[in-house]
Enzyme design. Structure first.
Site, mmCIF file in Angstrom:
data_model
loop_
_atom_site.group_PDB
_atom_site.id
_atom_site.type_symbol
_atom_site.label_atom_id
_atom_site.label_comp_id
_atom_site.label_asym_id
_atom_site.label_seq_id
_atom_site.Cartn_x
_atom_site.Cartn_y
_atom_site.Cartn_z
ATOM 1 N N THR A 116 0.861 -1.183 0.000
ATOM 2 C CA THR A 116 0.000 0.000 0.000
ATOM 3 C C THR A 116 0.891 1.225 0.000
ATOM 4 O O THR A 116 1.870 1.289 0.747
ATOM 5 C CB THR A 116 -0.936 0.017 1.225
ATOM 6 N N PHE A 167 1.097 5.123 0.791
ATOM 7 C CA PHE A 167 0.441 6.184 1.562
ATOM 8 C C PHE A 167 1.053 7.516 1.142
ATOM 9 O O PHE A 167 2.240 7.579 0.832
ATOM 10 C CB PHE A 167 0.699 6.001 3.064
#
Ligand code: PEP
Ligand code: MN
Length: 708
Positions: free
Chosen positions: A288, A290
């Site tokens: 992921t 960010f």
């Protein structure tokens, strides 16, 4: 025991001694790494003082090759040595970039603690990402969890938090739309990124066999990412939960060993849970990304390998997207992401979210962005920030890749310049993200508005209509929205007369504070309802910066009134929204000043500007203002932006409106804006210049014989 020379088996005392030696060696490695890091910090001082590049790829390559050779001589595997030092070098590069960014942005916050907002709770992936990003300032960063992305972003907007950490994309699930919406709708800038390996584990209160687990709690995304693992356990019921860390906490609180959660290893540690199985995601490469957001962009030295993120909407023209990409390619900008999403309020049109390698501080990047404004209708740079992944951010993996003519991104040392849109030279942004000053460039006070920048006429899309490039768009309606009955009657009259857009003031810029000031948001709601009821887009004036976002969500066109033509803060604000802007000429302003005012909007990214001639002050007293009909062809010679005429404010007398409207059509205006009231004698503002519905219908009929 006989006399055979069998090796003496290792006693547990020997094993303990060996392990102690291993531990000592590991500590020595740690000490060496820490010493190396300290040295790297000192080297940065020298590089910074002498303006040297942060990376010397040729030296890095040579260094790794030498280490591989020396490793081989010591019996160490070449691949292992190369990877190990790849990581070490990458860490040094990150450290130097980090130190440089921090040094150049030291004034952003004091020496005290600062808040970092994230969506989630302790132990969530977002908190992990925040902790990783602020590891260098761990003693000052106060991490604070919020329920949603939006709440975390709002905390940063309100300056309750200095930074926010928001997930923006996942390698399995794709882009996280909420974050893109937050970036599009707020003034937050991306100042950093963190990439996290999402390593899901099954965690529970006790070390039980998997067969005993009956319920598995987690965030729906995590459950989906581990669907293969869960399907292989038919006795298990998956249960969606708010987030992975909260699921872990519930498992802990319930104390039921048949209940488990899917969460990170850190969440298990946080809540004292056992890891029943790790690596349970369907795809091991589950990352992921960010973004770290702040209230203002950061200063970035051109030596730091950067990524820039932006959103743009193409103009309604054939091949527009392809031409956009061609501009990026021409300027050698490497696109690392391009994704489309439906454009809010404009069905079947798309916003494009793009990332490229580069820094807006680099003049080449600014030139590319400026060229893009000829093709896009809206462009917003979310920020340039040190890249955590991708070319230039890491040491090359294989030794043979290094040093062989790999170009350094941003290869010239330069002063850190903050990002913004392609502003004219000499223009910068000061603290708090506000533009510091506008220095007219040598080319004049406006550039993006000029025909030299874009020779073809700009067409501004409003619903199904195009303003500019040949047609004649009729905007009509009362000066002010006064009541439901009044605005509905007006909307019906506009539609029946063949008008295209409904006008109505809700926030009124009245000369006297004792005059009717408009119905505000209540009026806007009525105007929007009336527009919907009669299939007419609406245009209304916005007076204050704080109202731009909210009025922009309701109105199809935002009007900047004559009295606000040089309200530069307001112009900048409407330059940041993706909405057409109707900019009225100030009653004491020259054509050049009107274009310079438009430039304020364009330079913030919004290319959807419609200019409006509405009369200027002269010595003449027979009319309220003198309608400067010559402004239309004069503007045509200077700008690609559409030009409309408002004969109502231009003369101030209902009887003069029809002939002046015809003059506007004859002179080649792209539109006409007329004040019309169902009962002019009862109008609460500008009663003298309001025409009746019947007169409006007559005017539009007579205009039809002049144009079309
Ligand atoms: C209006 O159009 O409502 C208005 C107030 O016009 P101007 O800003 O041109 O005076
Ligand atoms: Mn008016």
């Amino acid at each position: 025991m006989g006399l055979t020379m069998e090796p003496t088996p290792l006693s547990s005392a020997d094993l303990a001694a060996f392990r102690e030696r291993l531990d000592r060696i590991d500590r020595t490695i740690l000490d060496a790494l820490a010493e190396r890091r300290a040295l790297v910090g000192e080297i940065l001082e020298v590089k910074d003082r002498e303006g040297l590049l942060l990376r010397d790829l040729a030296r890095e390559g040579a260094m790794r090759r030498a280490l591989v050779e020396e490793g081989k001589a010591r019996g160490l595997d070449a691949h292992f040595v190369s990877r190990l030092f790849g990581e070490v070098i990458a860490d040094s590069v990150r450290l130097q970039a980090d130190l440089l960014v921090r040094r150049q942005n030291a004034s952003r916050q004091g020496a005290g603690p600062f808040v970092v907002a994230y969506a989630g709770t302790a132990g969530s992936y977002a908190e992990l990402a925040a902790r990783r990003h602020f590891a260098g300032e761990a003693e000052r960063a106060v991490l604070r969890g919020y329920r949603t992305f939006r709440e975390a972003a709002t905390a940063v907007e309100r300056r309750e938090a200095a930074y926010g950490v928001l997930p923006i994309e996942n390698t399995t699930a794709g882009s996280i739309n909420d974050t893109y919406d937050v970036l599009t709708e707020t003034g937050l800038s991306i100042v950093g990124e963190v990439v996290l390996h999402v390593d899901h584990c099954l965690v529970g209160v006790a070390e039980v066999p998997l067969a005993r687990v009956a319920r598995v709690l987690s965030h729906p995304h995590a459950l989906a990412q581990c669907s293969g693992f869960l399907e292989a356990m038919p006795h298990v019921t998956p249960e969606p939960f708010h987030n992975t860390a909260l699921a872990a906490r519930k498992v802990k609180d319930d104390g039921d060993p048949t209940q488990a959660a899917i969460a990170s290893r850190e969440a298990a540690e946080q809540y004292g849970l056992h890891i029943l199985k790790e690596g349970i995601a369907d795809r091991p490469f589950n990352f992921t990304r960010f973004v770290v957001v702040a209230g203002a962009p950061i200063q970035l030295d051109a030596r730091i390998a950067c990524r820039t993120s932006l959103v743009f909407a193409t103009k309604h023209e054939e091949g527009a997207l392809a031409r956009t990409l061609a501009v990026l390619a021409k300027h050698h900008l490497n696109l690392t992401k391009l994704e489309s999403r439906p454009r809010p309020n404009v069905p079947w049109e798309y916003n494009f979210y793009a990332d490229f390698e580069g820094n807006v501080a680099d003049p080449g990047v600014r030139a590319a962005l400026e060229e893009l404004t000829t093709i896009v209708s809206y462009l917003k740079v979310f920020g340039s920030y040190p890249a955590a992944t991708g070319v230039g951010a890491r040491a090359p993996e294989a030794p043979e890749l290094a040093g062989a003519g790999v170009a350094e991104p941003g290869s010239a040392p330069g002063n850190g310049r903050s990002q913004g849109l392609p502003l004219p030279p000499g223009e910068g942004r000061g603290e708090g993200g506000h533009d510091r000053r506008v220095t007219p460039s040598l080319e004049g006070p406006y550039r993006l508005a000029s025909l030299a920048h874009r020779p073809e006429p700009t067409r501004v899309r409003v619903g199904d209509l195009l303003v500019g490039g040949g047609g004649l768009v009729i905007m009509a309606g009362p000066c002010s929205v006064e009541s439901r009955e009044q605005i509905f009657a007006a909307a019906r009259a506009v539609r029946d007369a063949g008008g295209h857009i409904l006008r109505g003031g809700c926030f009124k810029p009245r000369t006297s504070p004792y005059s009717f000031q408009g119905l505000g948001y209540e009026g806007l709601e009525l105007l929007a309802e009336a527009g919907r009821a009669f299939g007419l887009p609406i245009v209304t004036e916005v007076l204050a910066e704080v109202d731009v976002g909210r009025v922009g969500r309701e109105a199809d066109i935002l009007q900047i009134g004559a009295r606000n033509m040089q309200n530069f803060a307001l112009l900048r604000e409407v330059g940041k929204v993706d909405r057409p802007i109707l900019l009225k000429r100030g009653m004491m302003s020259s054509i050049e000043e009107l274009l310079a005012a438009a430039e304020y909007i364009l330079s913030q990214g919004n290319q959807q500007v419609i200019l409006c001639e509405r009369g200027i002050r002269t010595f003449e007293t027979a009319t309220r203002n003198t309608l400067d009909i010559s402004a239309v062809p004069a503007l045509r010679e200077r700008t690609h932006l559409p030009v409309i005429v408002d004969p109502s404010h231009g003369c101030g007398r209902a009887s003069l409106v029809p002939p002046l409207a015809r003059a506007a059509a004859a002179v080649g205006a792209d539109g006409i804006m007329i004040e019309m009231h169902p009962r002019p004698e009862e109008a609460l503002s500008d009663a003298d210049q309001a025409i009746t519905p019947t007169v409006l219908a007559d005017v539009l009929r007579s205009i039809a014989s002049i144009r079309r």
